[in-house]
Enzyme design. Structure first.
Site, mmCIF file in Angstrom:
data_model
loop_
_atom_site.group_PDB
_atom_site.id
_atom_site.type_symbol
_atom_site.label_atom_id
_atom_site.label_comp_id
_atom_site.label_asym_id
_atom_site.label_seq_id
_atom_site.Cartn_x
_atom_site.Cartn_y
_atom_site.Cartn_z
ATOM 1 N N CYS A 106 5.263 -0.841 -12.614
ATOM 2 C CA CYS A 106 5.521 0.523 -13.425
ATOM 3 C C CYS A 106 7.044 0.141 -14.134
ATOM 4 C CB CYS A 106 5.939 1.710 -12.713
ATOM 5 S SG CYS A 106 6.787 1.922 -11.275
ATOM 6 N N ASP B 13 -0.108 -3.727 -6.302
ATOM 7 C CA ASP B 13 0.755 -2.912 -7.054
ATOM 8 C C ASP B 13 2.214 -3.309 -6.651
ATOM 9 O OD1 ASP B 13 1.131 -0.616 -8.469
ATOM 10 O OD2 ASP B 13 1.687 0.420 -6.612
ATOM 11 N N SER C 200 -1.226 6.157 -2.335
ATOM 12 C CA SER C 200 -1.718 7.102 -3.357
ATOM 13 C C SER C 200 -2.995 6.175 -3.820
ATOM 14 C CB SER C 200 -1.001 7.375 -4.632
ATOM 15 O OG SER C 200 0.202 8.301 -4.126
ATOM 16 N N LYS C 201 -2.668 5.125 -3.992
ATOM 17 C CA LYS C 201 -3.764 4.164 -4.632
ATOM 18 C C LYS C 201 -4.903 3.728 -3.482
ATOM 19 C CE LYS C 201 -0.780 2.332 -8.189
ATOM 20 N NZ LYS C 201 0.496 3.036 -7.458
ATOM 21 N N ALA D 39 0.805 -1.115 0.134
ATOM 22 C CA ALA D 39 -0.063 -0.043 -0.087
ATOM 23 C C ALA D 39 0.812 1.315 0.083
ATOM 24 C CB ALA D 39 -0.937 0.093 1.159
ATOM 25 N N ASP E 82 4.207 -9.411 5.711
ATOM 26 C CA ASP E 82 4.630 -9.914 4.678
ATOM 27 C C ASP E 82 3.380 -10.148 3.491
ATOM 28 O OD1 ASP E 82 6.001 -11.480 2.563
ATOM 29 O OD2 ASP E 82 7.531 -11.662 3.590
ATOM 30 N N PRO F 297 3.066 4.399 -0.732
ATOM 31 C CA PRO F 297 2.574 5.585 0.145
ATOM 32 C C PRO F 297 0.969 6.050 0.561
ATOM 33 C CG PRO F 297 3.492 6.531 -1.763
ATOM 34 C CD PRO F 297 3.632 5.081 -1.740
#
Lengths: 292, 140
Positions: free
Chosen positions: A222, A169, A108-109, A104, A154, A106
């Site tokens: 990304c 992500d 943003s999502k 999660a 984890d 920082p």
């Protein structure tokens, strides 16, 4: 980078755009302000903005340091890369659901998911690193996300749950961030990708286990490396099926189905790749999975 | 911690109606109170639950700036309305004189009907309680 010559279309244009920095982008946080009111405020201050073609709450801002804007300090906007707003949109969380954001920080999502749920239901934001919990908490508080609970497992061993939707992500080599700071592609190589792949497969397998039957799992990175993308997704196709991704106003390229002379199983072309020279963004990869 | 205990404190200091707290659950950990949208919490080990809204360590209890930005719009007393230059001073984290007659203690600080955050009022001075990372830097 040259190893991507055969998979990235118009490779020379791709290389050329990496020298051009990205626009500053932000998301309008409707948990704290109405969209129209925020746009009015920017106009009053003479700050130029342009709404994304594909997402009405994403803006390109014509300002040097958007983080210093009062609107950011008050949580009316959140500084966020354009394509970072894509995974929550594909996750499509609904108010009242129970959603897991497995990697999660920082936030943003996480906070975008909370916004889409209108603070109703529950978002479990998991972040193993204590140091990275602090920015996650801070962003949730600034943005007024009130349906977020933070855990520190984890992600590969997140113990239990039956989630409507799960976002992975994943940590990655971040090659798609080259336009934010030169050097990520130069530092990246196949060996680093293969090291991360073990972690990414562990995360995605557990995410799939934690989703409800018919639940949605989004896997995003990304980076361009197939080792971290299609070759990870391939590992869960016995337990979930891919759904094709199509976002109006944002051009994607199909996931690749052959790499290093080997053909992958399943219809991995349903994954979506985003290249910087095609939409004038960073680089990104997303797969949408529906658990069996 | 139950909802009515929390609501009573916020009503007494800020006049915020109890219904503003409906639909949330409250948890106390050490001297902090946390507020999260009401829903079933799966059996997991949690690091944080929702938003930290108040600190009970000192007297009087202290509201957080992020909580005031959500709940402060329902406040009916112990409000301080600033003009533009005062708001800038407050946002820089500094103290400012205000011409108002309030009970000493924590106040909701507003500018143009928007809650900026928490201030501490005493003897004609409001001391900004904005966390460091939420302050404007003077040069911007």
């Amino acid at each position: 980078m040259e190893r991507y010559k055969d998979i990235i279309p118009n490779f020379e244009a791709f290389k050329a755009v990496l020298h051009r920095p990205l626009f500053n982008c932000c998301r309008i946080n409707t948990l704290k302000i109405e969209r129209a009111r925020l746009l009015e405020r920017l106009d009053e201050k003479g700050i130029g903005w342009r709404i994304f073609d594909w997402y009405p709450f994403g803006l390109k801002l014509d300002v040097q340091s958007p983080g210093k804007l009062l609107e950011n300090l008050l949580g009316y906007i959140h500084i966020q890369e354009e394509l970072s707003m894509l995974p929550p949109l594909l996750l499509d969380p609904q108010p009242g659901e129970v959603v897991l954001d497995l990697c999660a920080s920082p936030g943003s999502k996480t906070t975008q998911i909370s916004q889409m749920m209108n603070n109703q239901g529950l978002v479990i934001a998991n972040e193993p690193s204590l140091a990275r919990v602090s920015p996650l908490r801070s962003n949730c508080e600034r943005l007024g996300a009130l349906n977020v609970a933070i855990t520190r497992y984890d992600g590969r061993n997140f113990p239990r749950g039956s989630f409507d939707r799960v976002l992975v992500d994943a940590p990655c080599t971040s090659e798609g961030r080259e336009r934010r700071g030169r050097g990520t592609i130069a530092r990246s190589n196949r060996k680093r990708s293969l090291d991360l792949q073990k972690l990414q497969i562990g995360l995605l397998k557990n995410a799939t286990r934690l989703a409800k039957p018919k639940g949605v799992v989004i896997y995003s990175t990304c980076t361009y490396a197939p080792e971290e993308n299609e070759l990870v997704v391939e590992k869960v196709l016995d337990d979930a099926r891919l759904e094709r991704i199509s976002i109006s106003g944002l051009k994607d390229c199909p996931g690749i189905t052959e790499w290093s002379g080997e053909t992958m199983k399943g219809d991995l072309s349903k994954c979506a790749r985003y290249y910087p020279h095609i939409n004038d963004t960073g680089g990104f990869f997303v797969a949408k999975l529906i658990k069996n | 911690m139950n909802s009515s205990e929390v609501a009573r404190l916020w009503k007494s200091r800020f006049g915020i109606p109890e219904k503003a707290f409906a639909g949330y659950r409250f948890f106390r950990k050490a001297q902090s109170v946390w507020m999260i949208s009401a829903s079933d919490l799966p059996n997991l080990s949690y690091e944080a639950l929702g938003m930290r809204i108040m600190n009970l360590k000192d007297r009087p209890w202290k509201p957080t700036t992020c909580a005031l930005q959500i709940l402060g719009k329902h406040a009916t007393k112990n409000l301080v309305h600033l003009n533009e230059s005062q708001a800038m001073t407050f946002l820089e984290g500094k103290s400012l004189p205000v011409d108002t007659n309030l009970e000493p203690g924590y106040v909701v600080v507003l500018y143009r009907e928007e809650v900026l955050g928490c201030g501490l009022y005493s003897r004609g001075i409001v001391i900004s309680q904005l966390p460091k990372e939420r302050r404007m830097t003077s040069c911007s």
